[in-house]
Structure formats: C-alpha cells, structure tokens
Design an enzyme around this catalytic site. Structure first.
Site, short mmCIF file in Angstrom:
data_model
loop_
_atom_site.label_atom_id
_atom_site.label_comp_id
_atom_site.label_asym_id
_atom_site.label_seq_id
_atom_site.Cartn_x
_atom_site.Cartn_y
_atom_site.Cartn_z
N ASP A 1 0.95 -1.24 0.33
CA ASP A 1 -0.03 -0.11 0.10
C ASP A 1 0.82 1.40 0.04
O ASP A 1 1.94 1.08 0.14
CB ASP A 1 -1.02 -0.02 1.30
N HIS B 1 -8.97 8.46 4.59
CA HIS B 1 -8.30 7.46 5.51
C HIS B 1 -8.70 7.83 6.90
O HIS B 1 -8.74 8.91 7.48
CB HIS B 1 -6.90 7.41 5.60
N HIS C 1 -10.02 4.32 -1.64
CA HIS C 1 -9.16 4.28 -0.34
C HIS C 1 -10.14 4.51 0.58
O HIS C 1 -11.33 5.32 0.36
CB HIS C 1 -7.93 5.06 -0.48
N GLY C 2 -9.69 4.53 1.79
CA GLY C 2 -10.54 5.11 3.06
C GLY C 2 -11.70 4.33 3.29
O GLY C 2 -12.93 5.01 3.39
N SER D 1 -13.10 2.15 5.57
CA SER D 1 -13.74 2.32 6.82
C SER D 1 -14.92 3.20 7.15
O SER D 1 -14.64 4.42 6.98
CB SER D 1 -13.04 2.27 8.00
N THR E 1 -8.74 0.88 8.66
CA THR E 1 -8.98 1.41 10.25
C THR E 1 -10.06 0.56 10.87
O THR E 1 -9.67 -0.10 12.09
CB THR E 1 -9.56 2.58 10.07
P1 13P Z 1 -9.06 3.04 5.99
O1 13P Z 1 -7.82 2.68 6.94
O2 13P Z 1 -9.74 4.47 5.95
O3 13P Z 1 -10.18 2.16 5.98
O4 13P Z 1 -8.65 3.19 4.62
C1 13P Z 1 -7.71 2.20 4.09
C2 13P Z 1 -6.93 2.62 2.87
O5 13P Z 1 -7.37 3.33 2.04
C3 13P Z 1 -5.65 1.62 2.85
O6 13P Z 1 -4.97 2.08 1.56
#
Ligand code: 13P
Length: 284
Positions: free
Chosen positions: A85, A181, A209-210, A212, A234
């Site tokens: 990542d 994120h 992405h992001g 959660s 997350t």
């Molecule tokens: P979160 O931690 O907000 O779920 O995002 C994960 C992410 O996008 C990893 O690249």
C-alpha cells in the site's frame, strides 16, 4: 493455487461489475483470517501491507510478510493478491519488489501533477519488467480527521485521470471522490457522478481508499460505477484491537501463559465473523 496478480483479480472484478476487497494486515492472525474467509465464501481478495507497519512499527518485515501471504495463498483455491500500500519512496518500492511483492502502490498524490506522472511512470517501467502491477493515486485521498473528504479541490478530475493513465501506464488508479483515511467525523458522501465521469474517461480499474465507515449502499453503488478495488484498514485494525482487549478483560487477573497462545484463536474468530459480513459486498 498460489498468489494471483492483482491486475488479474481487478479484471475479474471489472467483468463482474463489482469490486474486490483489499484488507490492510499486519500479521498472521489478520492475513490467515482474510484468506480463510475468502476460501470459505469462494471470493478473491487482496492482502495489503502499509509500509509504516514495516519500517516504523516493526510489526513485520517485507520478505516475511510476502512469504507468509504466498504460503497462505498456496493452500486455497481462490485468487489471493499481495499488494504494497501507499509508498512514495522509489527505493522502498524497489526493495518490496525484490522481497516478493507482486503489486505496489506509488503514491504521488502530494506531488504536482507532472511530478506524479513522471515518478509513477518510472515505477511502472521497472515494476512491469518484473511482472509487478502498479497502482497510483490521482487527486488526494486525505485524512478523515482533517475532513479532507469534504474538500472538492482534492478530488480527481476525469480529464486529468485520462491523461494520467495514458502517460504513466499504471495498472489501476486510486481516485479521490469523497472518501478519506481513518475515522470519519461525519458520514461521508461519495461523489458518484464524478466517479462515473472518471470511469468513462479511462479504461483502468479504479480504486477506492478510506473504506472504513462508508455506508454499504454508497459502496454498492460505487462498485457498479467503476470501483474494482476497495481498501479497508482502520475498522479491521480497530476490531483486532478490540478483540485483544476483550480477551484480556475476560481473563483479567489470571496468570496462565497458555492464555497467550489461545488468544490467536479468539481474535481470528472475531475477525472472521467481521470478514464474512464484509465480503458479502463483493459480488465476484
Ligand atoms: P481506512 O483505514 O480508512 O479503512 O483506509 C484504508 C486504505 O485506504 C488503505 O489504503
């Protein structure tokens, strides 16, 4: 069956008009739970390592992580992808490839566009020589704690996405459409119209992405409008932490070292319950 290329998994997702889910993991408990549930529900999945969990927190090492995921993948019949990542460090990415990662992300989203294009292309040129896939980021998916998802200036522009993909040759592109994120302060609202425009402008699989805390109805809509990889970190880490906490609390005051060994089983079961539910979102 062994590791599958992430580009091939994303193609499968695209053909099924859905998204594969990619989970950030730091260790065996997490990776084992993901692979076990993927096999159970017969769906492909991607396991990702966030570089800080290697170089800053020393939760794992690059080769050890890659070998662990390869070994887990060799025991199941569903496609398992391995991905590095967010990294903006060319040398670190090259080292990850050397240590066995078959897909990497070059994150140049903080850079001026021309520099992002130049460096993404440079990573692609080397990575492709080794049969490794490259994800890049365009626009900027920032941090939920800073309410970055509410700032349209950071969103991906369709015409720029087309140019970026053409000039860099990346295999997939992470787009900024209203996610961020970490833990959202308010329920996020994805810009699905923009997503459709970006999807029309480029053939490349798009990455969200992001993941959660985005409501399921928005995710399901995004998966039919071009998102083929969806990253979750997350909430998966939070559940891991909560499970350890619960276990310790249930055994408070006990001084039996065997409790340490039995903790993995407890944590894995909690993670697997979550994963069974989450994986329902992916239709491939
Ligand atoms: P979160 O931690 O907000 O779920 O995002 C994960 C992410 O996008 C990893 O690249």
């Amino acid at each position: 069956m062994g590791l599958e290329r992430v580009s091939k998994i994303l193609k499968m997702a695209d053909e099924a008009n859905t998204s594969v889910i990619a989970f950030n993991c730091i260790n065996y408990d997490m990776a084992y739970s993901v692979v076990t549930v993927a096999e159970e529900v017969k769906k492909p999945v991607v396991i990702m390592l966030y570089p800080e969990h290697n170089y800053r927190f020393n939760n794992t090492d690059l080769r050890g992580f890659a070998e662990m995921v390869k070994s887990l993948a060799s025991k199941v019949t569903v496609p398992i992808g391995l991905h590095l990542d967010h990294s903006s460090d060319f040398d670190y990415i090259m080292n990850a490839i050397k240590e066995g990662f078959t897909s990497v992300m070059f994150d140049g989203s903080m850079l001026p566009l021309e520099e992002n294009i130049r460096l993404s292309k440079k990573v692609v040129e080397v990575a492709h020589t080794f049969g490794v896939d490259v994800e890049a980021e365009l626009g900027r998916v920032g941090f939920a704690a800073d309410s970055d998802e509410e700032n349209p200036d950071m969103y991906t522009k369709p015409e720029v996405a087309a140019e970026f993909c053409r000039k860099t040759g990346v295999d997939s592109v992470a787009v900024a459409i209203g996610s961020a994120h970490g833990v959202y302060l308010e329920v996020p609202k994805l810009d699905l119209e923009r997503l459709e425009e970006i999807n029309k402008a480029t053939e490349k699989p798009l990455v969200l992405h992001g993941g959660s805390g985005i409501p399921n109805d928005q995710l399901e809509a995004a998966f039919t409008k071009g998102i083929n990889k969806f990253n979750v970190g997350t909430e998966f880490f939070q559940l891991y932490y909560d499970s350890v906490f619960e276990y310790m609390k249930a055994h408070e005051g006990e001084k039996n070292v065997n409790l340490l060994f039995e903790m993995s089983n407890y944590v894995q079961n909690r993670l697997m319950d979550y994963l069974r539910e989450k994986m329902k979102l992916s239709k491939c």
